[in-house]
Write a protein that holds these residues in place. Structure first.
Motif, short mmCIF file in Angstrom:
data_model
loop_
_atom_site.label_atom_id
_atom_site.label_comp_id
_atom_site.label_asym_id
_atom_site.label_seq_id
_atom_site.Cartn_x
_atom_site.Cartn_y
_atom_site.Cartn_z
N ILE A 128 140.08 50.54 118.78
CA ILE A 128 139.86 51.25 117.52
C ILE A 128 141.01 52.19 117.19
O ILE A 128 141.30 52.47 116.02
CB ILE A 128 138.51 52.02 117.55
N ASN A 129 141.71 52.67 118.23
CA ASN A 129 142.84 53.58 118.01
C ASN A 129 144.11 52.84 117.61
O ASN A 129 145.11 53.48 117.26
CB ASN A 129 143.13 54.38 119.28
N GLY A 130 144.09 51.51 117.68
CA GLY A 130 145.29 50.73 117.41
C GLY A 130 145.21 49.89 116.14
O GLY A 130 145.99 48.95 115.98
N ILE A 131 144.30 50.23 115.23
CA ILE A 131 144.17 49.47 113.98
C ILE A 131 145.29 49.88 113.03
O ILE A 131 145.37 51.03 112.60
CB ILE A 131 142.78 49.72 113.34
N LEU A 132 146.15 48.95 112.67
CA LEU A 132 147.36 49.26 111.89
C LEU A 132 147.13 49.28 110.38
O LEU A 132 148.00 49.72 109.64
CB LEU A 132 148.46 48.25 112.24
#
Length: 261
Positions: A128-132
């Motif tokens: 979830i922290n890596g959604i671009l």
């Protein structure tokens, strides 16, 4: 009259001391937060994929350890489970020169060759922290919470999963890079900690294009993904001889601060 003046000066002095103390506390707290936690811009662009199609890169500080392309995993709930409905790219093993290299292009992107994983019974996972995609990130956080703890396995209608399954996360991409255990039996996972800050490729939710090539070992199609480059400590998914690769090659990696001790 003198008593009133002295009283006024005393009040002003006390307020001034409180103000200075507050400034000191704020400065101290700001000093404890990494610079990367501040909102900012990116040194790279996905225009090679998106063209003129509308797309908003997620430049929000998704964690205190870095932006979305740092691919930070703070706790297990950060990894959202998605139903496998479309092919995804698996860049977990990419890095050194060979079958699946990651080579920096000098423009903030590492061109990473990755495995195309067909849809199947095994789900794929998204940090979830890596959604671009910023719009999709905000919608996903609204449903799942900032830590993802409101969307456990079996949760349906997770915005980032729906966007990937509908090929709507990054315009122009043939498929999206996520995480899967599809090759774990063939290529066992052995996380290696690389504590010294170095450049690495943050491939989570990166856009990918098909190359038409097939890997003779796994018999899987090979795709090329545009993974943003980030500098910091990280972990790689194999047991490498070296954390920092030669030349312009970098590992596809992520960062779990709990493992960096």
């Amino acid at each position: 009259m003198r008593k009133k003046i002295n009283s006024r000066y005393l009040t002003i002095t006390i307020l001034g001391l409180f103000f200075l103390l507050a400034l000191g506390v704020i400065a101290y707290l700001m000093g404890r937060v990494p610079v990367n936690a501040q909102p900012g811009s990116a040194s790279f662009s996905f225009v090679r994929y998106t063209g003129v199609k509308p797309f908003k890169l997620n430049t929000l500080p998704t964690t205190m350890y870095g932006p979305a392309w740092a691919d930070v995993v703070v706790q297990p709930s950060n990894m959202l489970t998605c139903k496998s409905e479309v092919p995804i790219a698996l860049c977990y093993y990419s890095g050194p020169q060979g079958t699946v290299p990651c080579n920096q292009d000098g423009l903030g992107i590492a061109n990473c060759t990755c495995y195309e994983i067909p849809p199947g019974k095994l789900p794929y996972m998204v940090d979830i922290n890596g959604i671009l995609n910023q719009d999709v990130y905000l919608k996903t956080v609204a449903k799942c919470g900032q830590k993802g703890d409101k969307c456990g396995p079996g949760t349906t209608d997770i915005p980032v999963c729906d966007a990937i399954n509908n090929n709507a996360l990054i315009p122009g991409a043939d498929l999206i890079s996520t995480f899967s255990l599809a090759l774990e039996k063939q290529m066992p996972i052995h996380e290696t900690n690389c504590p010294n800050p170095s450049a690495y490729a943050g491939c989570m939710t990166a856009p990918c294009k098909r190359t038409g090539k097939i890997d003779p070992k796994t018999h899987l199609p090979l795709v090329q993904c545009g993974c943003p480059v980030y500098t910091g400590p990280y972990q790689v998914g194999t047991a490498p001889d070296q954390c920092v690769l030669d030349g312009t090659y970098v590992w596809s990696a992520a960062y779990n601060p709990k493992l960096n001790r």
